[in-house]
Design a protein around this motif. Sequence first.
Motif, PDB file in Angstrom:
ATOM      1  N   HIS A 383       0.821  -1.212   0.000  1.00  0.00           N
ATOM      2  CA  HIS A 383       0.000   0.000   0.000  1.00  0.00           C
ATOM      3  C   HIS A 383       0.851   1.256   0.000  1.00  0.00           C
ATOM      4  O   HIS A 383       0.325   2.351  -0.178  1.00  0.00           O
ATOM      5  CB  HIS A 383      -0.941   0.006   1.205  1.00  0.00           C
ATOM      6  CG  HIS A 383      -1.921  -1.117   1.164  1.00  0.00           C
ATOM      7  ND1 HIS A 383      -2.604  -1.549   2.284  1.00  0.00           N
ATOM      8  CD2 HIS A 383      -2.328  -1.910   0.141  1.00  0.00           C
ATOM      9  CE1 HIS A 383      -3.392  -2.556   1.951  1.00  0.00           C
ATOM     10  NE2 HIS A 383      -3.237  -2.791   0.657  1.00  0.00           N
ATOM     11  N   GLY A 401      -4.642  -4.392  -0.906  1.00  0.00           N
ATOM     12  CA  GLY A 401      -5.982  -3.840  -0.762  1.00  0.00           C
ATOM     13  C   GLY A 401      -6.476  -3.201  -2.045  1.00  0.00           C
ATOM     14  O   GLY A 401      -5.699  -2.608  -2.805  1.00  0.00           O
ATOM     15  N   SER A 402      -7.770  -3.295  -2.285  1.00  0.00           N
ATOM     16  CA  SER A 402      -8.349  -2.732  -3.506  1.00  0.00           C
ATOM     17  C   SER A 402      -8.162  -1.224  -3.555  1.00  0.00           C
ATOM     18  O   SER A 402      -8.072  -0.556  -2.528  1.00  0.00           O
ATOM     19  CB  SER A 402      -9.846  -3.058  -3.571  1.00  0.00           C
ATOM     20  OG  SER A 402     -10.522  -2.537  -2.441  1.00  0.00           O
ATOM     21  N   HIS A 453      -7.941  -7.184   3.445  1.00  0.00           N
ATOM     22  CA  HIS A 453      -8.077  -5.879   4.091  1.00  0.00           C
ATOM     23  C   HIS A 453      -8.246  -4.792   3.039  1.00  0.00           C
ATOM     24  O   HIS A 453      -7.464  -4.696   2.092  1.00  0.00           O
ATOM     25  CB  HIS A 453      -6.827  -5.571   4.923  1.00  0.00           C
ATOM     26  CG  HIS A 453      -6.796  -4.174   5.457  1.00  0.00           C
ATOM     27  ND1 HIS A 453      -7.644  -3.746   6.457  1.00  0.00           N
ATOM     28  CD2 HIS A 453      -6.033  -3.098   5.127  1.00  0.00           C
ATOM     29  CE1 HIS A 453      -7.392  -2.468   6.717  1.00  0.00           C
ATOM     30  NE2 HIS A 453      -6.419  -2.057   5.927  1.00  0.00           N
ATOM     31  N   HIS A 454      -9.286  -3.974   3.213  1.00  0.00           N
ATOM     32  CA  HIS A 454      -9.557  -2.884   2.279  1.00  0.00           C
ATOM     33  C   HIS A 454      -9.851  -1.603   3.067  1.00  0.00           C
ATOM     34  O   HIS A 454     -10.394  -1.645   4.169  1.00  0.00           O
ATOM     35  CB  HIS A 454     -10.749  -3.218   1.376  1.00  0.00           C
ATOM     36  CG  HIS A 454     -10.596  -4.498   0.620  1.00  0.00           C
ATOM     37  ND1 HIS A 454      -9.829  -4.595  -0.517  1.00  0.00           N
ATOM     38  CD2 HIS A 454     -11.091  -5.743   0.857  1.00  0.00           C
ATOM     39  CE1 HIS A 454      -9.863  -5.839  -0.960  1.00  0.00           C
ATOM     40  NE2 HIS A 454     -10.608  -6.561  -0.139  1.00  0.00           N
ATOM     41  N   TYR A 455      -9.512  -0.480   2.462  1.00  0.00           N
ATOM     42  CA  TYR A 455      -9.738   0.814   3.111  1.00  0.00           C
ATOM     43  C   TYR A 455     -11.111   1.397   2.801  1.00  0.00           C
ATOM     44  O   TYR A 455     -11.452   2.465   3.330  1.00  0.00           O
ATOM     45  CB  TYR A 455      -8.657   1.811   2.684  1.00  0.00           C
ATOM     46  CG  TYR A 455      -7.274   1.444   3.142  1.00  0.00           C
ATOM     47  CD1 TYR A 455      -6.905   1.571   4.478  1.00  0.00           C
ATOM     48  CD2 TYR A 455      -6.331   0.963   2.247  1.00  0.00           C
ATOM     49  CE1 TYR A 455      -5.629   1.235   4.907  1.00  0.00           C
ATOM     50  CE2 TYR A 455      -5.052   0.621   2.666  1.00  0.00           C
ATOM     51  CZ  TYR A 455      -4.704   0.756   3.990  1.00  0.00           C
ATOM     52  OH  TYR A 455      -3.444   0.419   4.411  1.00  0.00           O
ATOM     53  N   THR A 469     -13.765   4.844   6.851  1.00  0.00           N
ATOM     54  CA  THR A 469     -13.889   4.071   5.614  1.00  0.00           C
ATOM     55  C   THR A 469     -15.167   4.331   4.836  1.00  0.00           C
ATOM     56  O   THR A 469     -15.333   3.800   3.740  1.00  0.00           O
ATOM     57  CB  THR A 469     -13.790   2.568   5.921  1.00  0.00           C
ATOM     58  OG1 THR A 469     -14.818   2.200   6.848  1.00  0.00           O
ATOM     59  CG2 THR A 469     -12.434   2.229   6.521  1.00  0.00           C
ATOM     60  N   LYS A 474     -17.433  -2.306   1.102  1.00  0.00           N
ATOM     61  CA  LYS A 474     -16.052  -2.605   0.708  1.00  0.00           C
ATOM     62  C   LYS A 474     -15.997  -3.622  -0.419  1.00  0.00           C
ATOM     63  O   LYS A 474     -15.166  -3.513  -1.326  1.00  0.00           O
ATOM     64  CB  LYS A 474     -15.255  -3.086   1.917  1.00  0.00           C
ATOM     65  CG  LYS A 474     -14.983  -1.991   2.940  1.00  0.00           C
ATOM     66  CD  LYS A 474     -14.104  -2.498   4.077  1.00  0.00           C
ATOM     67  CE  LYS A 474     -13.828  -1.388   5.080  1.00  0.00           C
ATOM     68  NZ  LYS A 474     -12.977  -1.862   6.205  1.00  0.00           N
ATOM     69  N   GLU A 475     -16.879  -4.629  -0.374  1.00  0.00           N
ATOM     70  CA  GLU A 475     -16.859  -5.636  -1.429  1.00  0.00           C
ATOM     71  C   GLU A 475     -17.358  -5.057  -2.751  1.00  0.00           C
ATOM     72  O   GLU A 475     -16.951  -5.514  -3.830  1.00  0.00           O
ATOM     73  CB  GLU A 475     -17.672  -6.868  -1.028  1.00  0.00           C
ATOM     74  CG  GLU A 475     -19.141  -6.611  -0.758  1.00  0.00           C
ATOM     75  CD  GLU A 475     -19.446  -6.212   0.676  1.00  0.00           C
ATOM     76  OE1 GLU A 475     -20.599  -6.404   1.104  1.00  0.00           O
ATOM     77  OE2 GLU A 475     -18.523  -5.718   1.372  1.00  0.00           O
ATOM     78  N   ALA A 478     -14.176  -3.170  -3.934  1.00  0.00           N
ATOM     79  CA  ALA A 478     -13.118  -4.110  -4.300  1.00  0.00           C
ATOM     80  C   ALA A 478     -13.427  -4.799  -5.623  1.00  0.00           C
ATOM     81  O   ALA A 478     -12.561  -4.916  -6.502  1.00  0.00           O
ATOM     82  CB  ALA A 478     -12.935  -5.141  -3.186  1.00  0.00           C
TER      83      ALA A 478
END
Length: 731
Positions: A383, A401-402, A453-455, A469, A474-475, A478
Amino acid sequence: MSQILEYASWIYPSEDIGEICPVFRKHFTARPGAAAKLEITAFGVYEAFLNGQRIGNFFLAPGWTSYPTRLQVQTYDLTALLREENELTVTLGKGWFAGRISAGVYQALADGPRLLAALHLTDADGTREYATDESWQWAESPIRFSDIYDGETYDARVTPENWRFCRTDSCGKQMLIPQEGEIVTEHERLKPVAVLHTPKGEMVLDFGQEITGYAEFTVQARAGERVLLSCAEVLDADGNFYTENYRSAKSRIEYICRGGIQTGRAHHTFYGFRYLRVDEAPEGWQAENFTAVCVYSDLQRTGWIRTSDPLLNQLYQNIVWGEKDNLLDVPTDCPQRDERLGWTGDAQVSIRAITCTFDGKRFFSKWLRDMAAEQRGDGTVSHFVPNVGLFTKDPALFCGGSAWADAAVICPWQLYQAYGDKELLREHLPMMQKWVEYVCRAAGDSCIWSTGHHYGDWLALDAGEGNYTGASRKEFIATAFYAHSAQLLAQAMDALDMDGAAYHRLFETIRAAHQNAFPDCRTQTECALALHFGLAAAPDRVAAQLAELVRSNGNRLTTGFVGTPYLLHALSENGYAQTAYDLLLQTKAPSWLFSVKMGATTVWEHWDSRKADGSFWSTDMNSFNHHAYGAVADWLYAAAGGIRPGKPGYETVLFSPIPNRRLQRFEVVVNTPHGKVCSCWKWNGPTVTYVLTTPVSAEIRLGGEQHNVAAGTYTFVRGDTTNRRMKQRIF
């Protein structure tokens, strides 16, 4: 590298001198007419002098790279500095290699800074080499402390003495590479615009502009007197000096004077500041003898925007300053607090705007090679690049992370769009493909990326006060970026005459899965991504929903780092240009112009970094010099001004400007690899006049019209459909 460095040894002091920066020296003689060349690098940062004259103008050389595999070597021609008797001296600081920022990650290479150099001298006596070895000497320098985060202490009373012979270290040389990136150097020099006396009784210099760089000052002093300065971006609501948002970064400047008139400056560190608090100074010091020296990579300016709106002009200037301040060898997030990292998410959202304003080809190419060097075997990308392991000593964390790691695909593609270099795209294709294949495995057969893990939509405002966030799923984000990267990879392979069919099919599969899993959009960001990435099953419906979400929020945005770069594009590309301008020209918080009205000179990290009452969002993470939201400049260039590459590298140009009556005039200039492209529109009563200049063939789209033209300057006047005329001047 050349044989010179093959015979050089890594050197370091023979004694532990703690935080003091060592200085190394080598004496040599030269006959009249001699020529000399120096090749040099370091684990750390160095400053070299020949006979007291600074060598080159690379500040913080050799720069910041992924040191285990890539360390740049600089080459300097010293011929003009030669005398009969010569002294080469080099001071060495911790820099990014061994200071707090590295968190000990590079200890496997060396347990402290190291120097590697060789001087090649040719004169009437022949050719001689003076490579670093045990015959070089070292002493303590006047730089008693230096750290990227905490600042520098310089004792001008110290004269290097008690010279001792160096030790050598077997660090290896497999990581050595020629200089690749743009050098970092000094640029603008700013004088204080005001001397402030705060309610707390502090003496503060205001330079009128937030910068990245250092303070230079000249004082007359008695030996032992000090100049002690502290840095700040802003003043608090009461007008007092404010440093809490620097977190643990001390960012101090301490200069201990010798007797007489003298000038002090930083040597091995940099600062982010607008304000300097004079904590201590010799009696009689003058504000006019203090200068803020701006430091950033030596990038050529290529883009300019000017409008009839002073606030919008100031926003654009803030964006440009924020870009410069965060283009210091790597694209950092911020230049002031205990971070200053090459965050991939920040870079990928800003690269389109940056490559309009500056020639970023060499800068980003070097950084992407570091990214490729650090890409893990499974395809994940850090990242932040270089991965120094700031938050943990395990650099394997904070990867994959995406939106952040998708920089591995988005950034190479944007460089291709801006500069048209197929070989550069080909070089980065393996990294792009490895990343997409990693996500393919992570998402599995469902094509919905719901692991890892994604922000999220970082720092979005739609999930309540203090949330990081945002409310976007998040999905959803992503999977949207998974689709986007797959599509860009397919297009990259097409551009390289490779078979990208499998990735085109993958995009369609992800698109169908995304539509099935997320039949509705719930936030501004979700709408923007679905529209701009081509994922919406019913684009008209989603565009109408996005416009309504904006209007129902008082023509204000709620997007964070992920949604903001695409928000205005999603609106203007789907029939809601008026709404896009509503957001652009909004002056109430949250908006781009709110910070301008609050006196910002760079772009803030948060929409509400500072509130209308002068209070702050938080002390935890609140930079006033972050370039991410400056990504809106991409829309100013490409949509409002209407300049886009018709073919990569602007081999052809596409003009599609979008005027708005709230702006009387709008001018854009972009210097492309093929020449200067200009777009200007201006209202004259009920009509708007367009003046478009292209150095290559171009397609011009004005409303429902389309014109294919050769190189030249073209003037169109448009109002109602009965009032049209065209003027043409061919180059």
